[in-house]
Design an enzyme around this catalytic site. Structure first.
Site, mmCIF file in Angstrom:
data_model
loop_
_atom_site.group_PDB
_atom_site.id
_atom_site.type_symbol
_atom_site.label_atom_id
_atom_site.label_comp_id
_atom_site.label_asym_id
_atom_site.label_seq_id
_atom_site.Cartn_x
_atom_site.Cartn_y
_atom_site.Cartn_z
ATOM 1 N N CYS A 155 7.234 31.518 62.002
ATOM 2 C CA CYS A 155 8.534 32.234 62.083
ATOM 3 C C CYS A 155 9.109 32.667 63.419
ATOM 4 O O CYS A 155 8.233 32.831 64.496
ATOM 5 C CB CYS A 155 10.090 32.275 60.830
ATOM 6 S SG CYS A 155 11.416 32.103 60.883
ATOM 7 N N GLY A 156 10.318 33.190 62.640
ATOM 8 C CA GLY A 156 10.274 34.626 64.214
ATOM 9 C C GLY A 156 8.818 36.096 65.055
ATOM 10 O O GLY A 156 8.800 35.831 65.894
#
Length: 198
Positions: free
Chosen positions: A104-105
């Site tokens: 993800c991030g």
């Protein structure tokens, strides 16, 4: 002697659902999971409201004392530079030949650090990483999870595929059991339960 300790980065707003399969099954197959934070003695709170007190600080973490560094996503990855030290630590790990797994991030954090410029990788979507201005867009791969040497990446909707890559990279299961594990938890294949527990 090869270490069986895996380090999970924890910071405010970390996405607790993204690493649960990975850490639980590593622990069940003989690995020790330790949490790593920016500061000692200060609890952090996940997106889901879980509080975690880091076992050690990022400054004290050494690649030679780890089998893997796991970087979960977090709102903070896109809110400034607070988590940049974790991306720098990932670069140090990879330079030392110690694997890193980012989801993800955290993949955007690695992109900003230049870690993805010369490795195949994935994330949520290609334009998410492109917005960082990194130079590795030609190596972006449309896949649930990607392993390129010592780097594992995945998007936010693929915690099971992320775990499959981690478990495979660390040899937690042999190939047949890993396939059964993935079919059970990703595909809900009831036949895989017996194969996994055979």
């Amino acid at each position: 002697m090869e270490t069986k300790t895996v380090h999970l980065a924890v910071y405010d707003t970390f996405a607790d659902w993204e690493t649960g399969h990975s850490t639980a099954w590593l622990a069940r197959t003989g690995f020790t999971v330790r949490t790593v934070g920016l500061t000692a003695g200060r609890p952090v709170t996940s997106i889901g409201g879980l509080r975690a007190l880091p076992d050690l600080t990022l400054e004290d973490l050494r690649p030679e004392e780890s089998a893997l560094l796991i970087l979960p996503g977090a709102d903070l990855w896109d809110a400034g530079d607070e988590l940049a030290p974790f991306a720098r630590k990932a670069r140090e790990f990879l330079g030392a030949g110690t694997p890193v797994a980012a989801i993800c991030g955290a993949t955007a954090g690695l992109a900003r650090e230049g870690v993805l410029d010369d490795r195949r990788h994935t994330s949520a979507v290609s334009f998410y990483l492109a917005a960082t201005g990194y130079a590795g867009i030609s190596l972006y791969t449309e896949a649930d999870a990607v392993t390129d040497g010592d780097l594992i990446t995945a998007g936010p909707t693929e915690p099971v595929a992320f775990a499959r890559e981690i478990l495979g990279r660390l040899g937690a299961f042999d190939a047949a059991k890993l396939d059964a594990w993935f079919r059970l938890f990703h595909d809900s294949d009831p036949a895989a339960f017996e194969e996994l527990n055979a």
